[in-house]
Design an enzyme around this catalytic site. Sequence first.
Site, mmCIF file in Angstrom:
data_model
loop_
_atom_site.group_PDB
_atom_site.id
_atom_site.type_symbol
_atom_site.label_atom_id
_atom_site.label_comp_id
_atom_site.label_asym_id
_atom_site.label_seq_id
_atom_site.Cartn_x
_atom_site.Cartn_y
_atom_site.Cartn_z
ATOM 1 N N ASP A 238 0.867 -1.182 0.000
ATOM 2 C CA ASP A 238 0.000 0.000 0.000
ATOM 3 C C ASP A 238 0.904 1.233 0.000
ATOM 4 O O ASP A 238 2.140 1.136 -0.116
ATOM 5 C CB ASP A 238 -1.020 -0.053 1.145
ATOM 6 C CG ASP A 238 -0.448 0.313 2.505
ATOM 7 O OD1 ASP A 238 0.772 0.547 2.622
ATOM 8 O OD2 ASP A 238 -1.229 0.367 3.479
ATOM 9 N N HIS A 239 0.296 2.404 0.169
ATOM 10 C CA HIS A 239 1.051 3.667 0.122
ATOM 11 C C HIS A 239 2.050 3.803 1.268
ATOM 12 O O HIS A 239 2.959 4.619 1.204
ATOM 13 C CB HIS A 239 0.067 4.840 0.152
ATOM 14 C CG HIS A 239 -0.877 4.766 1.317
ATOM 15 N ND1 HIS A 239 -1.944 3.871 1.337
ATOM 16 C CD2 HIS A 239 -0.902 5.405 2.514
ATOM 17 C CE1 HIS A 239 -2.589 4.002 2.482
ATOM 18 N NE2 HIS A 239 -1.977 4.905 3.215
ATOM 19 N N CYS B 117 2.897 -3.099 3.997
ATOM 20 C CA CYS B 117 2.088 -1.917 4.304
ATOM 21 C C CYS B 117 2.847 -1.138 5.378
ATOM 22 O O CYS B 117 4.016 -1.435 5.637
ATOM 23 C CB CYS B 117 0.653 -2.286 4.701
ATOM 24 S SG CYS B 117 0.457 -3.132 6.291
ATOM 25 N N GLY B 118 2.203 -0.159 5.986
ATOM 26 C CA GLY B 118 2.925 0.672 6.948
ATOM 27 C C GLY B 118 3.543 -0.145 8.071
ATOM 28 O O GLY B 118 4.722 -0.023 8.384
ATOM 29 N N THR B 119 2.739 -0.995 8.659
ATOM 30 C CA THR B 119 3.222 -1.847 9.755
ATOM 31 C C THR B 119 3.483 -3.281 9.314
ATOM 32 O O THR B 119 4.156 -4.027 10.028
ATOM 33 C CB THR B 119 2.174 -1.911 10.877
ATOM 34 O OG1 THR B 119 0.960 -2.430 10.310
ATOM 35 C CG2 THR B 119 1.930 -0.542 11.501
ATOM 36 N N HIS C 50 9.866 -23.686 9.627
ATOM 37 C CA HIS C 50 8.817 -24.310 10.438
ATOM 38 C C HIS C 50 7.420 -24.178 9.844
ATOM 39 O O HIS C 50 6.599 -25.068 10.019
ATOM 40 C CB HIS C 50 8.793 -23.682 11.842
ATOM 41 C CG HIS C 50 9.971 -24.074 12.680
ATOM 42 N ND1 HIS C 50 10.053 -23.800 14.033
ATOM 43 C CD2 HIS C 50 11.127 -24.704 12.362
ATOM 44 C CE1 HIS C 50 11.203 -24.254 14.506
ATOM 45 N NE2 HIS C 50 11.884 -24.801 13.510
ATOM 46 N N ARG D 134 8.269 -33.047 11.412
ATOM 47 C CA ARG D 134 7.174 -32.729 12.346
ATOM 48 C C ARG D 134 6.499 -31.408 11.977
ATOM 49 O O ARG D 134 5.306 -31.196 12.259
ATOM 50 C CB ARG D 134 7.688 -32.679 13.782
ATOM 51 C CG ARG D 134 8.635 -31.525 14.089
ATOM 52 C CD ARG D 134 9.197 -31.621 15.501
ATOM 53 N NE ARG D 134 9.980 -30.460 15.870
ATOM 54 C CZ ARG D 134 11.237 -30.226 15.487
ATOM 55 N NH1 ARG D 134 11.853 -31.091 14.698
ATOM 56 N NH2 ARG D 134 11.877 -29.150 15.888
ATOM 57 N N HIS D 135 7.233 -30.540 11.318
ATOM 58 C CA HIS D 135 6.657 -29.247 10.918
ATOM 59 C C HIS D 135 5.628 -29.427 9.812
ATOM 60 O O HIS D 135 4.662 -28.673 9.730
ATOM 61 C CB HIS D 135 7.762 -28.290 10.481
ATOM 62 C CG HIS D 135 8.785 -28.056 11.541
ATOM 63 N ND1 HIS D 135 8.473 -27.441 12.735
ATOM 64 C CD2 HIS D 135 10.098 -28.402 11.615
ATOM 65 C CE1 HIS D 135 9.557 -27.387 13.484
ATOM 66 N NE2 HIS D 135 10.551 -27.982 12.842
#
Length: 151
Positions: A8-9, A66-68, A99, A133-134
Amino acid sequence: MNITIGSDHGAVQLKEEVKMVLQEFEDVKVTDVGTFGTDSVDYPDIAEKVCADVVSGKADRGIVLCGTGIGISIAANKIHGIRCALCNDVYSAKKSREHNNANVLAMGGRVLGFGPAGEIVRAWMTTEFAGGRHERRVNKIMALEQKQDQK
Ligand code: RB5
């Protein structure tokens, strides 16, 4: 390997930086689904475009920004077949491949600088799924989609 990337922006600059890092890999072809400017766009729309390529097989893996990194990772994980990992450190990036067999990487353009993001991308691109196992656990994750559909 085909990679589809989108932001995104809030992460347009990081997207360009990640594309530069991806150029280090000779066998990687990148498709950029935008956004390409600073006008506000909605991150679920970007997640949908990137993940459509991953689910269809057009892309082997995706990168969403995105921003976060939070909103776009949440949106990506709503799409069947997607295992999106929000990674703001190298250890998590490696483990998300080893994993969780993450097929989409999310990062935050307002969280990470070029250096750390580049290291995360390199780790994520070069780490293979460990299986064993993963694999059982990842299969159980994917089975949750079917269980939800049956409700
Ligand atoms: C956009 O302003 C911002 O909300 C978005 O980039 C992201 O941080 C959401 O999780």
